[in-house]
Design a protein around this motif. Structure first.
Motif, PDB file in Angstrom:
ATOM      1  N   UNK A   1       0.871  -1.055  -0.060  1.00 58.17           N
ATOM      2  CA  UNK A   1       0.161   0.465  -0.151  1.00 58.17           C
ATOM      3  C   UNK A   1       0.858   0.934   0.337  1.00 58.17           C
ATOM      4  N   UNK A   2       1.208   2.644  -0.989  1.00 58.96           N
ATOM      5  CA  UNK A   2       1.820   3.126  -1.096  1.00 58.96           C
ATOM      6  C   UNK A   2       1.168   4.085   0.475  1.00 58.96           C
ATOM      7  N   UNK A   3       2.281   5.434   0.752  1.00 52.27           N
ATOM      8  CA  UNK A   3       1.766   6.350   1.514  1.00 52.27           C
ATOM      9  C   UNK A   3       1.935   7.675   0.827  1.00 52.27           C
ATOM     10  N   UNK A   4       0.344   8.314   1.322  1.00 46.45           N
ATOM     11  CA  UNK A   4       0.602   9.702   0.804  1.00 46.45           C
ATOM     12  C   UNK A   4       0.532  10.894   2.189  1.00 46.45           C
ATOM     13  N   UNK A   5       1.368  11.211   2.387  1.00 45.84           N
ATOM     14  CA  UNK A   5       1.137  13.074   3.449  1.00 45.84           C
ATOM     15  C   UNK A   5       0.394  13.564   3.489  1.00 45.84           C
ATOM     16  N   UNK A   6      -0.445  14.642   3.684  1.00 46.06           N
ATOM     17  CA  UNK A   6      -0.644  15.676   4.074  1.00 46.06           C
ATOM     18  C   UNK A   6      -0.850  16.846   4.449  1.00 46.06           C
ATOM     19  N   UNK A   7      -0.364  17.172   4.370  1.00 47.99           N
ATOM     20  CA  UNK A   7       0.518  18.775   5.419  1.00 47.99           C
ATOM     21  C   UNK A   7      -0.334  19.973   5.427  1.00 47.99           C
ATOM     22  N   UNK A   8      -1.286  20.390   6.243  1.00 49.58           N
ATOM     23  CA  UNK A   8      -1.017  21.064   6.012  1.00 49.58           C
ATOM     24  C   UNK A   8      -3.104  21.583   7.327  1.00 49.58           C
ATOM     25  N   UNK A   9      -4.217  22.486   6.598  1.00 48.53           N
ATOM     26  CA  UNK A   9      -4.873  23.070   7.903  1.00 48.53           C
ATOM     27  C   UNK A   9      -5.927  21.676   7.979  1.00 48.53           C
ATOM     28  N   UNK A  10      -6.625  21.326   8.942  1.00 49.79           N
ATOM     29  CA  UNK A  10      -7.445  20.769  10.011  1.00 49.79           C
ATOM     30  C   UNK A  10      -8.471  21.578  10.119  1.00 49.79           C
ATOM     31  N   UNK A  11      -9.511  21.859   9.906  1.00 50.11           N
ATOM     32  CA  UNK A  11     -10.474  22.488  10.857  1.00 50.11           C
ATOM     33  C   UNK A  11     -11.706  21.348  11.321  1.00 50.11           C
ATOM     34  N   UNK A  12     -13.367  21.870  11.726  1.00 51.49           N
ATOM     35  CA  UNK A  12     -14.318  21.557  11.772  1.00 51.49           C
ATOM     36  C   UNK A  12     -15.570  22.418  11.266  1.00 51.49           C
ATOM     37  N   UNK A  13     -15.540  21.765  10.310  1.00 48.40           N
ATOM     38  CA  UNK A  13     -16.937  22.153   8.972  1.00 48.40           C
ATOM     39  C   UNK A  13     -17.897  21.928  10.388  1.00 48.40           C
ATOM     40  N   UNK A  14     -19.117  22.859  10.145  1.00 45.56           N
ATOM     41  CA  UNK A  14     -20.028  22.894   9.925  1.00 45.56           C
ATOM     42  C   UNK A  14     -20.621  23.485   8.771  1.00 45.56           C
TER      43      UNK A  14
END
Length: 324
Positions: A1-14
């Motif tokens: 299985x390939x590995x991908x990193x995602x670097x940046x913003x996390x929010x809570x969306x309403x």
């Protein structure tokens, strides 16, 4: 299985879905409400995990009830989180207020993004303890995190492919784009002329800064891609380029469509697809996203892509190519 990193913003969306948008001092009644983790990097990670990839989100969540809700959603979607803020530290995790127009599927967003606090860079030893990535995607939020991750992955051998998600210009892109193998940009993205002198458009600006390729999304219009060509005088111009058609679908909800495209693009590149084919794969995923209402319900329909034509007018790998 390939590995991908995602670097940046996390929010809570309403997210509220309603017919029309309220004017000043007006209210509208929502026909639907959803609460989910959001942010470009987080949404791209959720998409990648749904595509059976080991998705790692390098972001800031911290402690508190908002972070707990976000963690629960990401855990449910099998996204591994590396929390730079630390699970026991107070951190003002952004809450995004989202309105989706039921008539058009278009969304409006109000969010502080990552503007409420500056974070320290993640420790190199903590990053070294994560599974080695095949692709790393940066969304330009949390610049100190981005620069630390870039320094870490830039010396790995073989070096992971680097994808930069450019929605709108941020100063950190002056550091990220020269390292990017692929700059995935919105049609609204603009590189300041003082940063990339002579740039004629978003794609050219990214290529002038050193990106190995540029991909530009245009909503329902075809996706364009371009490769650089260096002239005899050393100047960079657009060389080979092409387009990937976008199928005509019944658009219900555009929230996170670009993030879905970027997550799928990262997965396709990690699996060894060429640029045009990777764009076509990402278009198919984004087309599923916009046909379904809600931030998560659409993920259950991704298996449709393995069916003949995926239930869509499937763009082929013979995307049109031009020589610039």
């Amino acid at each position: 299985m390939v590995v991908c990193w995602f670097v940046g913003l996390t929010t809570l969306d309403v997210v509220h879905r309603a017919s029309g948008r309220p004017g000043a001092n007006e209210k509208v009644t929502a026909s639907r409400q959803d609460v989910a983790a959001g942010g470009p990097a987080a949404n791209a990670a959720v998409t990648a995990a749904a595509l059976e990839t080991h998705a790692i989100l390098v972001s800031a969540l911290g402690a508190g009830p908002i972070a707990q809700a976000v963690r629960a959603d990401l855990d449910d979607r099998e996204v591994q989180v590396h929390d730079v803020a630390g699970p026991d530290e107070e951190f003002p995790l952004a809450v995004s207020a989202v309105l989706v127009d039921a008539a058009t599927g278009e969304r409006s967003v109000v969010s502080p993004d990552a503007s409420l606090v500056e974070l320290p860079a993640p420790r190199p030893d903590a990053l070294a303890g994560l599974p080695r990535p095949d692709v790393v995607l940066f969304d330009g939020h949390h610049p100190e995190i981005a620069r630390a991750v870039l320094a870490h992955v830039d010396v790995l051998r073989p070096r992971p492919l680097i994808v930069v998600d450019g929605g709108r210009w941020r100063p950190v892109f002056a550091d990220l784009l020269p390292a990017a193998d692929v700059a995935a940009l919105s049609a609204d993205f603009t590189v300041p002329l003082g940063v990339a002198p002579g740039a004629t458009d978003a794609a050219h600006g990214a290529l002038v800064l050193g990106a190995g390729a540029a991909v530009v999304t245009h909503g329902g219009d075809p996706v364009t891609w371009a490769l650089p060509r260096r002239r005899d005088d050393g100047a960079v111009e657009v060389g080979e380029r092409g387009t990937v058609p976008v199928p005509t679908v019944d658009v219900q909800d555009t929230l996170g469509a670009g993030d879905a495209f970027h997550g799928a693009l990262a997965v396709a590149l990690a699996r060894g697809e060429g640029l045009a084919d990777a764009c076509a794969a990402a278009v198919r995923v984004a087309s599923v996203r916009v046909r379904k209402v809600g931030p998560r319900a659409w993920l259950a329909h991704l298996p449709e892509l393995s069916e003949p034509h995926g239930g869509l007018d499937r763009p082929g790998s013979d995307s049109s190519r031009d020589e610039g």
